[in-house]
Structures are given as C-alpha cells and as structure tokens.
Design a protein around this motif. Structure first.
Motif, short mmCIF file in Angstrom:
data_model
loop_
_atom_site.label_atom_id
_atom_site.label_comp_id
_atom_site.label_asym_id
_atom_site.label_seq_id
_atom_site.Cartn_x
_atom_site.Cartn_y
_atom_site.Cartn_z
N ARG A 1 -39.85 5.41 -0.91
CA ARG A 1 -39.42 4.68 -2.08
C ARG A 1 -38.48 5.48 -2.92
NH1 ARG A 1 -44.39 2.97 -5.45
NH2 ARG A 1 -42.79 1.87 -6.79
N PHE A 2 -37.32 4.63 -3.08
CA PHE A 2 -36.61 5.37 -4.13
C PHE A 2 -36.52 4.88 -5.51
CE2 PHE A 2 -34.72 5.58 0.22
CZ PHE A 2 -34.37 6.86 0.17
N ASP A 3 -37.30 5.39 -6.45
CA ASP A 3 -37.51 4.91 -7.65
C ASP A 3 -37.07 5.66 -8.70
OD1 ASP A 3 -39.27 4.74 -10.11
OD2 ASP A 3 -40.16 2.92 -9.01
N PRO A 4 -36.42 5.05 -9.86
CA PRO A 4 -35.93 5.86 -11.01
C PRO A 4 -36.87 6.95 -11.43
CG PRO A 4 -34.98 3.97 -11.27
CD PRO A 4 -36.26 3.77 -10.13
N ALA A 5 -38.04 6.76 -11.50
CA ALA A 5 -39.14 7.64 -11.91
C ALA A 5 -39.28 8.83 -11.14
CB ALA A 5 -40.36 6.95 -11.98
N TRP A 6 -38.87 8.81 -9.71
CA TRP A 6 -38.97 9.91 -8.96
C TRP A 6 -37.68 10.48 -8.63
CZ3 TRP A 6 -42.51 7.20 -4.42
CH2 TRP A 6 -43.67 6.82 -5.09
N TYR A 7 -36.60 9.79 -8.51
CA TYR A 7 -35.08 10.37 -8.48
C TYR A 7 -34.36 9.88 -9.58
CZ TYR A 7 -36.88 10.16 -3.51
OH TYR A 7 -37.61 10.34 -2.51
N ALA A 8 -34.41 10.94 -10.44
CA ALA A 8 -33.93 10.77 -11.91
C ALA A 8 -32.39 10.15 -11.63
CB ALA A 8 -33.89 11.97 -12.63
N PRO A 9 -31.75 9.27 -12.08
CA PRO A 9 -30.43 8.81 -12.04
C PRO A 9 -29.64 9.84 -12.74
CG PRO A 9 -31.78 7.02 -13.13
CD PRO A 9 -32.58 8.28 -13.11
N HIS A 10 -28.29 10.01 -12.15
CA HIS A 10 -27.33 10.95 -12.73
C HIS A 10 -25.92 10.25 -12.59
CE1 HIS A 10 -24.78 14.31 -13.68
NE2 HIS A 10 -24.30 14.35 -12.58
N GLY A 11 -25.83 9.43 -13.98
CA GLY A 11 -24.70 8.64 -13.77
C GLY A 11 -23.34 9.17 -14.30
N ASP A 12 -23.35 10.42 -14.91
CA ASP A 12 -22.20 10.95 -15.28
C ASP A 12 -21.63 12.08 -14.76
OD1 ASP A 12 -20.06 11.59 -16.95
OD2 ASP A 12 -21.12 11.58 -18.81
N LEU A 13 -20.81 12.01 -13.83
CA LEU A 13 -20.45 13.00 -12.86
C LEU A 13 -19.17 13.83 -13.67
CD1 LEU A 13 -21.27 10.83 -10.98
CD2 LEU A 13 -19.91 12.12 -9.28
N SER A 14 -18.67 13.27 -14.75
CA SER A 14 -17.60 13.87 -15.33
C SER A 14 -17.68 15.11 -16.47
CB SER A 14 -16.91 13.02 -16.59
OG SER A 14 -17.59 12.45 -17.49
N MET A 15 -19.25 15.64 -16.45
CA MET A 15 -19.42 16.87 -17.22
C MET A 15 -20.63 17.60 -16.75
SD MET A 15 -19.57 15.00 -21.21
CE MET A 15 -19.26 16.55 -21.94
N VAL A 16 -20.53 18.89 -16.87
CA VAL A 16 -21.65 19.92 -16.51
C VAL A 16 -22.17 20.46 -17.93
CG1 VAL A 16 -22.04 21.63 -14.98
CG2 VAL A 16 -20.71 19.88 -14.05
N GLU A 17 -23.44 20.50 -18.03
CA GLU A 17 -24.05 21.13 -19.23
C GLU A 17 -23.07 20.82 -20.23
OE1 GLU A 17 -24.83 24.94 -17.87
OE2 GLU A 17 -26.50 24.26 -16.61
N GLY A 18 -22.46 19.54 -20.57
CA GLY A 18 -21.75 19.08 -21.91
C GLY A 18 -20.12 19.68 -21.78
N ARG A 19 -19.81 20.31 -20.73
CA ARG A 19 -18.31 20.69 -20.54
C ARG A 19 -17.77 19.65 -19.61
NH1 ARG A 19 -21.52 25.37 -19.96
NH2 ARG A 19 -21.25 25.19 -17.87
N ALA A 20 -16.55 19.33 -19.99
CA ALA A 20 -15.84 18.20 -19.30
C ALA A 20 -15.21 18.68 -18.23
CB ALA A 20 -14.75 17.48 -20.44
N ALA A 21 -15.04 17.90 -17.17
CA ALA A 21 -14.27 18.32 -15.92
C ALA A 21 -12.75 18.10 -16.34
CB ALA A 21 -14.85 17.45 -14.70
#
Length: 234
Positions: free
Chosen positions: A49-69
């Motif tokens: 089962r692929f459920d957001p509760a089990w597999y947290a969404p990650h919809g912003d690839l443009s930053m890592v720990e607040g630092r912009a790519a």
C-alpha cells in the motif's frame, strides 16, 4: 443500469518496442523468448500500500534543508487518468532527474559535470481525488550517453507511477517543448508513433507559473487505451 465503459485497446505502434537497436542497452535486457504468464497472488495484486501516511510526500526538489538548488526553478503539474478520462486517485508518483548541469546524484554517474549539494534529484507526490499531482524542481540539463547520434540526451524528468500492487508500476519520461535534441534521441524517437511521442512533451502553462519564482509545465498521464502515455517496458 449505467452503460458499460467501452474497452479501448492500446493503439498499435503507440508504445516503445522491447528491442530498440538505436538504444543499445535494450539488446542486453529485452526478453529473448515469449513471456510466461504467472498467476498473480493476493500479495502481487493488493500490496504494497502506497499511502501518504507511510510514504511521506516530498514535492519540492528545488531545496535541501532550506538551501536553494542552482538552476531554473520550475513547477510541474498534471492529471493521471485512465483511458476514459476517469481520475486515478491516490497513486504514488516518484520523480528522479539530473541536476541543472546534467548530472545525477548517484555514485554510478561519473559525468564530469558538477554536483549540486542542494539538489538530490528525487521526490515523491500523491495524486488527489481528481488524479492531480504537482511538484517543484529544477529544469534538468542535457547529459552525454553512449548511443548513436550527437551523444547527448535531451532534458527530461523520469516518472514512476505506483498502483496498489507490485505488478502495478509504470515508468515514463517527460520532455520539454522545443528541445532540439529530441530529434536525435533514440529513446524519444523510439517511444511509439509521432502522436505518442508528443504525449511525452510537457506544455508550458502560464496558469502554473508563479511570478518571480518559477515557470510552469503541464504533463498529463494516461495509463491505458488508445491515447495512453508511452511507458518503458524494458
């Protein structure tokens, strides 16, 4: 009683062949014999089962720990549907791609383009009740590969769509409009007929653009039928 939904088979020539001579690695991995049909068990048909509760969404690839790519920030959005336009809700959509310099954040990619510590190039989102998804990323760069032609792959983003079981995974690629490398790319050119190939090209969409922040591209995905998106089968 409602009228039955008509069955619309895949149009001949609209999906990539298993063996594509211009794409050299297919010679090593395409099947050499007819496939053997194995009955699906309950596990393959209904898990995982692929459920957001089990597999947290990650919809912003443009930053890592607040630092912009580094690169051109873009928003990609679309709708996942079946051949009759019905939404596919709750599907997990995985995304992976190269960075703005055309390099993947993966140890096997030894291309001499620079890595970006603020861009990992992978994400995960889920479709909503209307089958819609959306994520933010950086427009990827082209990169070299060892196949006939100019030796460079066009800019693209990989998509993996997961249903409710192990046997329900489809993989495709999204390309950008106007990319001159599309004319030489073995994967794109081998992805079915002209109409099918154009379904792999995203549309620049002003409605998705955010002023002073990001351009927007629409990429709709059809899972089955005559207007199905081409999917990788090898």
């Amino acid at each position: 009683m409602a009228d039955p939904v008509p069955f619309r088979p895949v149009q001949a020539g609209s999906q990539p062949p298993l063996d594509l001579p211009a794409y050299l690695s297919t010679a090593h991995r395409h099947p050499k014999a007819a496939p053997v049909l194995i009955p699906a068990t309950l596990t393959e048909a209904s898990a995982p089962r692929f459920d957001p509760a089990w597999y947290a969404p990650h919809g912003d690839l443009s930053m890592v720990e607040g630092r912009a790519a580094i690169g051109e920030r873009i928003i990609v959005a679309g709708r996942v549907s079946d051949e009759n336009g019905r939404p596919v809700a709750g599907a997990m959509v995985e995304i992976w791609q190269a960075n703005a310099a055309g390099r993947y954040h993966h140890p096997r990619d030894q291309h001499d383009a620079p890595l970006d510590p603020n861009f990992l190039g992978r994400g995960r989102v889920f479709t909503d009740a209307d089958g819609r998804y959306r994520f933010t990323t950086i427009r990827p760069g082209a990169y070299p590969w060892r196949n006939p032609g100019p030796g460079w792959r066009p800019q693209h983003i990989h998509f993996g769509l997961h249903g409710t079981g192990f046997a329900q995974r489809l993989v495709t690629q999204m390309y950008f409009p106007g990319d001159p490398l599309l004319a030489f790319d073995a994967i794109f050119q081998g992805s079915g007929d002209e109409a099918a190939r154009q379904r792999l090209v995203a549309a620049l969409d002003p409605a998705l653009m955010v002023p002073d922040h990001a351009l927007g591209y629409r990429f709709d995905i059809v899972l089955r039928g005559r207007a199905a998106t081409p999917f990788e089968s090898a």
